[in-house]
Design an enzyme around this catalytic site. Structure first.
Site, PDB file in Angstrom:
ATOM      1  N   CYS A  65      48.133  43.625  30.151  1.00 25.90           N
ATOM      2  CA  CYS A  65      46.798  43.537  29.533  1.00 25.90           C
ATOM      3  C   CYS A  65      46.519  42.138  28.986  1.00 25.90           C
ATOM      4  CB  CYS A  65      46.700  44.582  28.424  1.00 25.90           C
ATOM      5  SG  CYS A  65      45.335  44.337  27.277  1.00 25.90           S
ATOM      6  N   CYS A  68      45.893  42.009  25.261  1.00 28.33           N
ATOM      7  CA  CYS A  68      47.155  42.188  24.532  1.00 28.33           C
ATOM      8  C   CYS A  68      47.912  40.867  24.452  1.00 28.33           C
ATOM      9  CB  CYS A  68      48.015  43.250  25.215  1.00 28.33           C
ATOM     10  SG  CYS A  68      47.198  44.850  25.432  1.00 28.33           S
ATOM     11  N   CYS A 413      27.711  57.964  43.349  1.00 29.88           N
ATOM     12  CA  CYS A 413      29.092  58.448  43.260  1.00 29.88           C
ATOM     13  C   CYS A 413      29.717  58.589  44.649  1.00 29.88           C
ATOM     14  CB  CYS A 413      29.123  59.783  42.510  1.00 29.88           C
ATOM     15  SG  CYS A 413      30.667  60.691  42.665  1.00 29.88           S
ATOM     16  N   CYS A 416      31.068  62.043  45.458  1.00 26.69           N
ATOM     17  CA  CYS A 416      30.002  63.006  45.760  1.00 26.69           C
ATOM     18  C   CYS A 416      29.556  62.875  47.217  1.00 26.69           C
ATOM     19  CB  CYS A 416      28.809  62.781  44.840  1.00 26.69           C
ATOM     20  SG  CYS A 416      29.205  62.830  43.070  1.00 26.69           S
TER      21      CYS A 416
END
Length: 535
Positions: A65, A68, A413, A416
């Site tokens: 990260c 981080c 989507c 979908c």
């Protein structure tokens, strides 16, 4: 409501630009060095550490990260100062190696910093900046008492005069008992939001009051003696949540979440300018006091947040007032002009006090219908998959004679889109049998263009079955694999009519080969439903 044309257009909005400082953290490790004072915790050591320490800060992180890595040097330096000078420990948990622990702590992003107090009885998110000095100051403050205690009225009054911009939660002359303990527990959990005061001068009367800026203090009068500790905490917390808010507040990035979590409908007043807000402020302060506990009232600067009107099913015609029931998601608003009659910058809208007061009174009396976002009801269904819209959603899903499976989707989507051919095949199978056709509906609804209620849509696609005659109206959410066999089994097992789609498919000999080809394509697509983060 009055609408007039101004002679000249005014500047609609002022554009502001901001630059973002990019920090190159590629060479910096997110993991604290072994010789630092940052304590490394894992699944086996976290609970013992929790039980041994009354206060500590924990960072939940991932080594890859970037944020981080940027935080790491500040965190290490803060750990050294806090441990050596204040004996406050700082810890790290690598979530790539301790996934179960991080899930238990509700970690959804990196880095997440949490403050643990009283051996884990009180857990809160770190609210400060991610710098060495900010971390030190924040944690030192956490080590101080959450409640300021006074025994002399003069000292108390002097303290209160310095808190003009803060909401003060004050307890007066409370004897040791349920209320007193609850007060201190609440103070620990809400210390970052409010100032807590305990005043004792020897008299045992006992009450808690919320002292908000420019408002009369409000006392908590409920008897907690017969309630459990959890019930007492909830009662007092609800009281503070309601009475700490201004009669007429302001919606922005810092207050939005508080209003959304209040479990009280929110009345928005969208305004064009500060002078326009000031013009209506006295009226909304009066209404806020009158409907305390039933409605929260807040202004919203349309020049900054005007697009939010769409989320309330309103047009960008300002000023306007709208009410949002945050729990049911119902929206209510005063009538607006047809788009053909509104010209931005030229049409002037004036709301009268009577219109606003009547609108609010009608809402509270339950006389208003919510504004429903919906596509037009289709005149003809174009396929065997029934197109459902906001206006027909409840009528279709609560058909007492049919088992109804609805796919909630979004046009963008990808999952979908992949499912669409199989869904068409599914509907075709039931439509090919006269008995099944009269007892099973396969439908779809575009969740981006239609409001739906009574079901939580956390990601697309969401598929829900509504069994015929089920008066609970609770949807049964489909969580199986995306194969036509799985859907057949789901509808058979959970539908009121127990229609066997697989059996119907076997009887469709002429079309069997074609259907099996479609089926094979879908069987390969067994990806999980997208999470909320993917949206």
């Amino acid at each position: 409501m009055m609408f007039t044309k101004s002679k000249s257009s005014t500047l609609a909005a002022i554009a502001a630009c901001a630059s973002t400082l990019m920090v190159n953290a590629q060479e910096q490790s997110a993991t604290a060095p072994e010789d630092s004072l940052v304590v490394k915790l894992g699944t086996d050591t976290f609970k013992p550490f929790l039980e041994e320490n009354d206060l500590f800060l924990a960072e939940f992180f991932a080594p890859w990260c970037g944020h981080c890595k940027t935080l790491a040097p500040h965190y290490v330096e803060a750990a050294k100062v806090l441990q050596e000078e204040y004996e406050i420990p700082i810890a790290q948990v690598d979530c790539t190696e301790n996934q179960e622990l991080c899930m238990e702590q509700g970690i959804k992003g990196y880095p997440t910093l949490k403050v643990f107090k009283k051996n884990g009885d009180i857990v809160s998110d770190y609210q400060g900046q991610r710098t060495k000095d900010a971390i030190i100051q924040y944690m030192v403050k956490q080590a101080l008492p959450a409640v300021s205690e006074f025994t002399e009225s003069e000292a108390l009054n002097e303290f209160l005069t310095k808190q003009q911009d803060n909401v003060v939660i004050a307890q007066y002359n409370a004897a040791e008992g349920a209320l007193n303990q609850t007060f201190y527990n609440i103070a620990e959990s809400l210390r970052d939001n409010f100032v807590f005061v305990n005043y004792q001068d020897g008299e045992a009367s006992g009450n808690v009051s919320v002292i908000a800026p420019k408002q009369e203090p409000v006392a908590f009068t409920e008897d907690l003696s017969s309630l459990t500790n959890e019930e007492s905490l909830e009662k007092l917390s609800d009281f503070i949540s309601v009475e700490s808010k201004p009669y007429f507040g302001e919606i922005d990035g810092s207050s939005y979440e508080s209003y959304m979590n209040a479990e009280i409908p929110l009345a928005y007043f969208f305004y064009n300018s500060e002078s326009e807000r000031a013009e209506y402020e006295e009226l909304f302060v009066k209404l806020g006091a009158e409907y305390r506990g039933k409605l929260n009232f807040a202004g919203l600067d349309a020049s900054k947040y005007g697009k939010h009107a769409e989320n309330l099913n309103m047009k960008e015609q300002f000023p306007f007032i709208a009410i949002h029931e945050t729990e049911s998601n119902f929206k209510f608003g005063l009538d607006q002009l047809p788009e053909s009659e509104f010209v931005e910058g030229e049409t002037k809208i004036v709301l009268t006090a009577k219109e606003i007061e009547d609108f609010v009174a009608s809402y509270v009396a339950g006389e208003l219908k919510p504004i429903l976002k919906s596509e037009e009801v289709p005149v003809v269904q174009e396929s065997n998959v029934t197109k459902v819209v906001g206006k027909t959603h409840d009528d279709i899903r609560f058909d007492t004679d049919k088992d109804v499976l609805i796919k909630y989707y979004a046009p963008w989507c990808g999952h979908c889109k992949k499912m669409a051919p199989m869904f068409e095949t599914l509907a075709d199978v039931y439509a090919a049998d006269e008995d099944a056709k009269s007892k099973v509906v396969i439908g779809k609804i575009d969740g981006t263009l239609n409001d739906v209620f009574g079901i939580e849509i956390s990601g697309y696609p969401t598929l829900a079955l509504y069994p015929a005659g089920d008066m609970s109206k609770e949807p049964i959410i489909y969580q199986g694999s995306r194969t036509i066999e799985s859907f057949f089994e789901f509808i058979k097992e959970n539908g009121a009519h127990s229609i066997d789609g697989a059996e119907i498919l076997e009887k469709l000999a002429p079309a069997e080969e074609e259907l099996e080809e479609d089926e094979d394509v879908i069987i390969e697509d067994e990806e999980e439903f997208p999470s909320q983060d993917e949206l």
